[in-house]
Design a protein around this motif. Structure first.
Motif, PDB file in Angstrom:
ATOM      1  N   LYS A  50       1.603  13.511  -8.680  1.00  0.00           N
ATOM      2  CA  LYS A  50       1.715  13.673  -7.925  1.00  0.00           C
ATOM      3  C   LYS A  50       2.038  14.893  -6.953  1.00  0.00           C
ATOM      4  CE  LYS A  50       6.000  11.094  -8.505  1.00  0.00           C
ATOM      5  NZ  LYS A  50       6.152  10.684  -7.015  1.00  0.00           N
ATOM      6  N   SER A  51       1.116  15.779  -7.105  1.00  0.00           N
ATOM      7  CA  SER A  51       0.627  16.808  -6.467  1.00  0.00           C
ATOM      8  C   SER A  51      -0.276  16.666  -5.212  1.00  0.00           C
ATOM      9  CB  SER A  51       0.255  17.615  -7.256  1.00  0.00           C
ATOM     10  OG  SER A  51      -0.771  17.907  -7.877  1.00  0.00           O
ATOM     11  N   SER A  53      -0.472  13.777  -3.574  1.00  0.00           N
ATOM     12  CA  SER A  53       0.291  12.962  -2.069  1.00  0.00           C
ATOM     13  C   SER A  53       0.859  14.645  -1.749  1.00  0.00           C
ATOM     14  CB  SER A  53       1.470  12.132  -2.761  1.00  0.00           C
ATOM     15  OG  SER A  53       3.052  13.274  -3.929  1.00  0.00           O
ATOM     16  N   GLN A  54       1.205  15.386  -1.598  1.00  0.00           N
ATOM     17  CA  GLN A  54       1.571  16.475  -0.742  1.00  0.00           C
ATOM     18  C   GLN A  54       0.430  16.447   0.667  1.00  0.00           C
ATOM     19  OE1 GLN A  54       2.462  19.316  -3.211  1.00  0.00           O
ATOM     20  NE2 GLN A  54       3.739  19.219  -4.346  1.00  0.00           N
ATOM     21  N   TYR A  56      -2.183  14.861   1.059  1.00  0.00           N
ATOM     22  CA  TYR A  56      -2.852  13.371   1.248  1.00  0.00           C
ATOM     23  C   TYR A  56      -3.167  13.141   2.494  1.00  0.00           C
ATOM     24  CZ  TYR A  56      -3.300   8.409   0.379  1.00  0.00           C
ATOM     25  OH  TYR A  56      -3.665   7.279   0.181  1.00  0.00           O
ATOM     26  N   LYS A 105       0.063   4.098   0.387  1.00  0.00           N
ATOM     27  CA  LYS A 105       0.131   5.733   0.298  1.00  0.00           C
ATOM     28  C   LYS A 105       2.050   6.024  -0.240  1.00  0.00           C
ATOM     29  CE  LYS A 105       1.529  10.682   1.884  1.00  0.00           C
ATOM     30  NZ  LYS A 105       1.792  11.349   2.799  1.00  0.00           N
ATOM     31  N   LYS A 106       2.806   4.813   0.676  1.00  0.00           N
ATOM     32  CA  LYS A 106       4.048   5.092   0.506  1.00  0.00           C
ATOM     33  C   LYS A 106       3.946   4.056  -1.361  1.00  0.00           C
ATOM     34  CE  LYS A 106       7.449   2.403   2.627  1.00  0.00           C
ATOM     35  NZ  LYS A 106       8.090   1.514   2.934  1.00  0.00           N
ATOM     36  N   LEU A 108       2.864   4.016  -3.656  1.00  0.00           N
ATOM     37  CA  LEU A 108       1.980   4.893  -4.954  1.00  0.00           C
ATOM     38  C   LEU A 108       3.022   6.137  -4.999  1.00  0.00           C
ATOM     39  CD1 LEU A 108      -2.206   5.669  -3.932  1.00  0.00           C
ATOM     40  CD2 LEU A 108      -0.637   3.881  -6.240  1.00  0.00           C
ATOM     41  N   THR A 109       3.367   6.364  -3.507  1.00  0.00           N
ATOM     42  CA  THR A 109       4.680   7.899  -4.008  1.00  0.00           C
ATOM     43  C   THR A 109       5.775   7.011  -4.212  1.00  0.00           C
ATOM     44  OG1 THR A 109       5.457   7.879  -1.680  1.00  0.00           O
ATOM     45  CG2 THR A 109       3.727   9.309  -2.131  1.00  0.00           C
ATOM     46  N   GLY A 111       5.947   5.515  -6.497  1.00  0.00           N
ATOM     47  CA  GLY A 111       5.536   4.992  -8.172  1.00  0.00           C
ATOM     48  C   GLY A 111       5.604   3.540  -8.323  1.00  0.00           C
ATOM     49  N   MET A 141       0.508   6.626  -9.440  1.00  0.00           N
ATOM     50  CA  MET A 141       0.762   7.894  -8.759  1.00  0.00           C
ATOM     51  C   MET A 141       1.840   7.912 -10.244  1.00  0.00           C
ATOM     52  SD  MET A 141       1.463  10.077  -6.122  1.00  0.00           S
ATOM     53  CE  MET A 141       0.076   9.441  -4.929  1.00  0.00           C
ATOM     54  N   LYS A 142       1.112   9.615 -10.554  1.00  0.00           N
ATOM     55  CA  LYS A 142       2.935  10.206 -11.395  1.00  0.00           C
ATOM     56  C   LYS A 142       3.103  11.167 -11.420  1.00  0.00           C
ATOM     57  CE  LYS A 142       3.243   6.254 -15.252  1.00  0.00           C
ATOM     58  NZ  LYS A 142       3.818   5.945 -16.559  1.00  0.00           N
TER      59      LYS A 142
END
Length: 142
Positions: A50-51, A53-54, A56, A105-106, A108-109, A111, A141-142
């Motif tokens: 998850k980190s 995506s900050q 990305y 991205k949407k 994946l974030t 979940g 993405m987890k």
């Protein structure tokens, strides 16, 4: 005799390594996930933290297998989730696909699991080569 046996074993090992399919995920040009599939598993997972995506900005997927260096195929990456996106191969980089769609991205974030497939179509439609669809793995993405 020992040298010959050693050389044969070394040859078989290198053939196994080069026969393996490798899928690598890059975020902001930094490798964040990699999977080597040498026994043709049906379930492969590329796990992103998850980190990631900050910060990305860009996502790229590189595929190395028996087909990526063959110029007779036009290669595309199919990403399926709630909808399907098809991305063409990056010019001058065989097996590399740059993904700029914000939908990825949407998803994946949120979940969701995205399935990745390599599409191989004949570069010349007049060729008698069959099209192929090869499963690369699941992107999560987890």
């Amino acid at each position: 005799m020992r040298k010959i046996v050693f050389l044969l074993i070394l040859t078989f090992i290198t053939m196994e390594i080069f026969a393996a399919d490798t899928t690598t995920v890059f975020v902001n040009k930094r490798k964040v996930a990699e999977v080597i599939n040498k026994d043709n598993r049906e379930q492969i997972t590329l796990l992103l933290k998850k980190s990631v995506s900050q910060n990305y900005k860009s996502l790229a997927i590189q595929v190395k297998n028996n087909y990526t260096n063959r110029p007779v195929y036009k290669k595309e990456l199919e990403i399926t989730g709630d909808s399907t996106i098809i991305i063409s191969e990056t010019k001058n980089k065989p097996g590399c696909f740059t993904i700029g769609d914000p939908y990825i991205k949407k998803e994946l974030t949120a979940g969701k699991t995205l399935k990745l497939y390599l599409l191989l179509n004949p570069a010349n439609p007049m060729m008698m080569i069959p099209s192929r669809r090869i499963y690369i793995g699941d992107l999560v993405m987890k």
